[in-house]
Design a protein around this motif. Structure first.
Motif, PDB file in Angstrom:
ATOM      1  N   GLY A 108       0.776  -1.229   0.000  1.00 58.27           N
ATOM      2  CA  GLY A 108       0.000   0.000   0.000  1.00 58.27           C
ATOM      3  C   GLY A 108       0.807   1.279   0.000  1.00 58.27           C
ATOM      4  N   ALA A 109       2.108   1.198  -0.274  1.00 62.44           N
ATOM      5  CA  ALA A 109       2.924   2.418  -0.308  1.00 62.44           C
ATOM      6  C   ALA A 109       2.449   3.327  -1.439  1.00 62.44           C
ATOM      7  N   PRO A 110       2.218   4.628  -1.159  1.00 62.32           N
ATOM      8  CA  PRO A 110       1.758   5.550  -2.202  1.00 62.32           C
ATOM      9  C   PRO A 110       2.803   5.722  -3.311  1.00 62.32           C
ATOM     10  N   VAL A 111       2.341   6.126  -4.485  1.00 62.77           N
ATOM     11  CA  VAL A 111       3.236   6.328  -5.617  1.00 62.77           C
ATOM     12  C   VAL A 111       4.308   7.363  -5.287  1.00 62.77           C
ATOM     13  N   ALA A 112       3.917   8.430  -4.590  1.00 61.46           N
ATOM     14  CA  ALA A 112       4.887   9.478  -4.247  1.00 61.46           C
ATOM     15  C   ALA A 112       6.030   8.917  -3.409  1.00 61.46           C
ATOM     16  N   VAL A 113       5.695   8.006  -2.497  1.00 65.50           N
ATOM     17  CA  VAL A 113       6.736   7.387  -1.663  1.00 65.50           C
ATOM     18  C   VAL A 113       7.621   6.480  -2.510  1.00 65.50           C
ATOM     19  N   LEU A 114       7.022   5.730  -3.425  1.00 64.07           N
ATOM     20  CA  LEU A 114       7.799   4.851  -4.302  1.00 64.07           C
ATOM     21  C   LEU A 114       8.806   5.649  -5.127  1.00 64.07           C
ATOM     22  N   LEU A 115       8.355   6.750  -5.706  1.00 66.28           N
ATOM     23  CA  LEU A 115       9.248   7.573  -6.528  1.00 66.28           C
ATOM     24  C   LEU A 115      10.299   8.273  -5.670  1.00 66.28           C
ATOM     25  N   ALA A 116       9.911   8.687  -4.461  1.00 68.24           N
ATOM     26  CA  ALA A 116      10.873   9.338  -3.567  1.00 68.24           C
ATOM     27  C   ALA A 116      11.983   8.375  -3.169  1.00 68.24           C
ATOM     28  N   MET A 117      11.650   7.127  -2.915  1.00 65.39           N
ATOM     29  CA  MET A 117      12.671   6.134  -2.568  1.00 65.39           C
ATOM     30  C   MET A 117      13.585   5.845  -3.749  1.00 65.39           C
ATOM     31  N   ARG A 118      13.028   5.907  -4.954  1.00 73.27           N
ATOM     32  CA  ARG A 118      13.862   5.732  -6.164  1.00 73.27           C
ATOM     33  C   ARG A 118      14.869   6.874  -6.265  1.00 73.27           C
ATOM     34  N   CYS A 119      14.419   8.082  -5.998  1.00 77.82           N
ATOM     35  CA  CYS A 119      15.323   9.248  -6.004  1.00 77.82           C
ATOM     36  C   CYS A 119      16.395   9.118  -4.923  1.00 77.82           C
ATOM     37  N   PHE A 120      15.983   8.667  -3.745  1.00 79.34           N
ATOM     38  CA  PHE A 120      16.913   8.527  -2.629  1.00 79.34           C
ATOM     39  C   PHE A 120      18.042   7.548  -2.982  1.00 79.34           C
ATOM     40  N   SER A 121      17.692   6.411  -3.567  1.00 79.98           N
ATOM     41  CA  SER A 121      18.707   5.433  -3.979  1.00 79.98           C
ATOM     42  C   SER A 121      19.627   6.007  -5.038  1.00 79.98           C
TER      43      SER A 121
END
Length: 405
Positions: A108-121
């Motif tokens: 259930g992770a929101p899309v914004a969180v998914l993209l933010a984690m991609r940026c963080f990595s």
């Protein structure tokens, strides 16, 4: 623990001699594990974002965000690679990437969180890659073994991308994307363990006087102020900017010639396959002087095969052209030797981080510009035009390198 000096004295340098160094084997295996997990995770994250959002744009962003933050991370945080012990930096970076992947795997992770984690990595990526490259100089020395060690890292990177996408595709037929993302977590955790217990602790190269951002920016200024280093960085960055055109436009070109999805897959494999073959041949058959002799000629001509696209080639000929261009990427072996010799030892980590960040950034820009150009003119003209313009641009950079020697 086997040292680089012991491996050199044991016999002539080669890929076997590099793999004989125990500490390098740990770095090599750690990179392979994290890379396989990362590639599988990229595919799973893209699918997950699409399923959650239903948006092709957001799904594409899940890939693109793996390139765009590289410049920011490589510019602002490069100082980490020299300021702190390399083993600690490598382990912490892997743990942070594992934590980021674990967040994306949460139900259930929101899309914004998914993209933010991609940026963080992606922000961490250049520090991890730059520190690893600088560590190779500590583990293998600055001569023949260093060049072949970096070559092996590039070879496994290309090979793991092919295997990772294939394995990820199969995995996603059996498990949901959030479960597949756990492979990314496992890969980074295993990599951290290998690096912690398989490599020696070494002190940081630079003092801790300035803050990380300040030392990163000052290091970049020092490197770019050096005429020789600046020319070698340009030679590292310019060819990849143009080389990505056929890959980024593989889908529309395959559609234009009626090659279907099989054609897309083959065109995506052509460049990595050629690159691996070129690296293996140059690393196995040529000595240090031979690899240095081919560096500038290979760089100058590696984009010429793209001119074959003027004829709107069939799948077979297009695959031949991109694979032949990939062979020319063997120029990087000689370039690596020149680069490590030109960079002051205390700036090596920052130099490798900046080089990696620049390469990833120009590849992302090259993909975007190729796609934009293909909106206006046929795909085969975009690739051919990139080959022609790129040959002139790379030729100019080659002259800069000659003049800086």
């Amino acid at each position: 623990m086997t040292s680089a000096d012991e491996s050199i004295s044991a016999g002539p340098a080669g890929y076997r001699a590099v793999l004989a160094v125990r500490e390098f084997r740990a770095v090599f295996a750690a990179h392979l594990l994290s890379l396989l997990g990362l590639v599988t995770g990229e595919l799973a994250l893209s699918v997950l974002v699409y399923r959650v959002s239903g948006s092709p744009l957001l799904s594409a962003l899940a890939f693109a965000l793996g390139f765009l933050p590289y410049l920011l991370g490589g510019t602002l945080f490069a100082g980490v690679a020299d300021r702190y012990p390399a083993r600690r930096v490598l382990v912490v970076c892997n743990l942070l990437c594992a934590a980021s992947a674990a967040v994306t795997a949460l139900p259930g992770a929101p899309v914004a969180v998914l993209l933010a984690m991609r940026c963080f990595s992606a922000l961490i990526g250049p520090v991890l890659a730059g520190t690893r490259s600088a560590t190779l100089g500590d583990v293998l020395g600055e001569g023949e073994l260093f060049v072949l060690g970096r070559s092996l890292i590039r070879i496994v990177t290309q090979g793991a991308q092919l295997a990772g996408f294939a394995a990820g595709g199969l995995l996603l037929t059996a498990v949901p994307p959030s479960t597949a993302l756990l492979c990314t977590v496992a890969g980074f955790l295993a990599s951290a363990l290998l690096l912690r217990f398989g490599t020696r602790r070494r002190p940081g190269r630079a003092g801790g006087g300035a803050d990380v951002v300040g030392s990163s920016l000052s290091g970049a200024r020092q490197l770019l102020a050096d005429r020789r280093v600046r020319a070698l960085l340009l030679l590292s960055w310019t060819p990849p900017f143009f080389l990505v055109a056929p890959e980024s436009l593989a889908a529309p070109y395959a559609d234009a010639i009626g090659a279907g999805t099989v054609g897309v897959g083959l065109l995506m494999c052509g460049m990595p396959a050629g690159t691996i073959l070129g690296e293996v041949l140059a690393g196995s058959l040529l000595g240090p002087r031979g690899r240095e002799r081919i560096t500038l000629p290979a760089a100058a001509v590696l984009l010429l095969p793209f001119l074959l696209y003027v004829l709107r080639p069939s799948l077979g000929w297009a695959l031949f052209a991109v694979a032949l261009a990939g062979l020319g990427a063997a120029y990087t072996l000689g370039l690596d030797q020149w680069f490590v010799a030109a960079v002051p030892e205390e700036l090596r980590g920052r130099a490798m981080t900046l080089q990696t960040a620049g390469t990833m950034t120009v590849q992302g820009l090259g993909m975007a510009l190729a796609g934009a150009a293909a909106e206006c003119v046929p795909v085969h003209w975009v690739v051919a035009g990139g080959g022609l313009i790129g040959t002139f641009v790379v030729g100019s950079v080659v002259r800069l390198v000659v003049g800086s020697g």
